[in-house]
Design a protein around this motif. Structure first.
Motif: not given
Lengths: 245, 114
Positions: A43, A46-47, A165-166, A169, A177, A180-181, B67-68
């Motif tokens: 995740a 991805h972010d 996870g990717y 996210a 999201g 998960i982070l 990010g989120a």
């Protein structure tokens, strides 16, 4: 799942030992922690705008959760490649004593050094802990094959988690999201706390967390290194001081 | 497909700043193993610094979230991790219990705050 007895004929082939190693991933709670950690890493990748291939390759080739997170978060927050490489190199020093301490358990008199390269690559905190638990139950001449199986199993599970996870996210609403982070700091904080063996480890963990926010105000680009080396050295100082009569 | 692979520069960075810095220490361990005392003072320091660097990264993700995670208020982020740590300690060092409770605090807190 229990392993066969040391003198069982099941251990006669290296392929059987490899499979037994691979199946042993199901016998530990650490596999679940690893899974959660790598969902978080996927995740995070991805972010911080890395590609899925990059994320999968980092799990396979770097194969060290902390290093992957340092790499992602330093590069993601705008550090240069050299700054990131420096922070990762210093954090990876801990792999050195891990390999050194596992080698005597792995080696049989006839073992060639190059057959130990793959097991050495698989060494990271999870495999290291599992080696101490499982290797005494494995006949010495089958240990390399067993560890290769165990490592392959753990890497496969982690790559699957990275992928999940990717994708999560990329597709989940922001609240999930974020959840998960949050897995990454939670899982790492708790698994590091569990691995603390001496007072110096505890001091390093607590001080390392406390010092970073202060150092980060300096915006040096190597904040992680500065806070880590200072907090770690103070922790070592405490250890040294307590040893004095 | 190019979305899947991403750009080649990032992969070069992965090799130079990710793969090599880790593999060097593993191969050095293999090369020099046996000659190093596992309980030596130098390795105690190495372990302390490695732990503190990891601790710094944990703090970085919480203080400067990516990010989120940035959409969660700071107090809720810290509170969730603090609860996770407390549950971990109370539940005989169960990582699973700590992680689940920390996550629940964040999810419920965010839902409650709206």
């Amino acid at each position: 799942m229990a392993l066969p007895a040391l003198d069982s004929p099941t251990w006669q082939g290296t392929a059987a030992a490899f499979v037994l190693g691979m199946r042993s991933v199901a016998s530990t709670i650490l596999t679940l922690v690893l899974f959660a950690t790598y969902i978080g890493i996927g995740a995070l990748a991805h972010d911080t705008h890395f590609s899925l291939f990059w994320a999968l390759a980092s799990t396979m080739f770097v194969w060290a959760g902390p290093a992957q997170i340092i790499l992602l978060s330093t590069l993601g927050s705008g550090a240069t490649v050299i700054q990131a490489a420096l922070a990762v190199t210093v954090s990876a020093i801990r792999l050195f004593p891990m390999v050194v301490s596992v080698l005597p358990m792995l080696r049989a008199p006839q073992t060639r050094k190059r057959s130990l390269i793959l097991p050495a690559h698989f060494i990271a905190v999870t495999l290291w802990v599992e080696c101490f638990r499982l290797l005494p139950l494995v006949p010495r001449e089958r240990r390399v094959a067993f560890v290769n199986g165990l490592g392959t199993g753990l890497v496969s599970i982690s790559m699957t988690a990275t992928l999940i996870g990717y994708q999560l996210a990329a597709n989940l609403p922001p609240l999930f999201g974020a959840a998960i982070l949050l897995l990454t700091p939670l899982a790492f904080l708790l698994s590091t706390a569990r691995n603390c063996r001496q007072l110096s480890d505890v001091v390093a963990l607590v001080l390392g967390i406390a010092l970073f926010p202060v150092v980060s105000l300096l915006h040096t680009g190597v904040d992680i290194l500065i806070s880590g080396v200072s907090a770690g050295s103070i922790a070592y100082g405490v250890h040294w001081w307590r040893r004095q009569p | 497909m190019s979305d899947f692979i991403g750009d080649w520069y990032a992969l070069l960075v992965l090799l130079l700043a990710g793969f090599l810095p880790n593999e060097v220490w593993r191969m050095l361990g293999l090369w020099l193993g046996g000659g190093v005392d596992e309980e030596s003072e130098l390795l105690v320091w190495v372990r302390a610094v490695a732990t503190a660097i990891l601790a710094g990264v944990i703090a970085q993700i919480l203080v400067l979230p990516p990010g989120a995670l940035a959409s969660i208020p700071p107090s809720l982020r810290y509170g969730a991790v603090a609860v996770g740590l407390m549950v971990f300690i109370v539940a005989k060092r169960s990582i699973l219990a700590g992680v689940i409770c920390g996550e629940l605090v964040m999810l419920i807190g965010k839902w409650w705050l709206g």
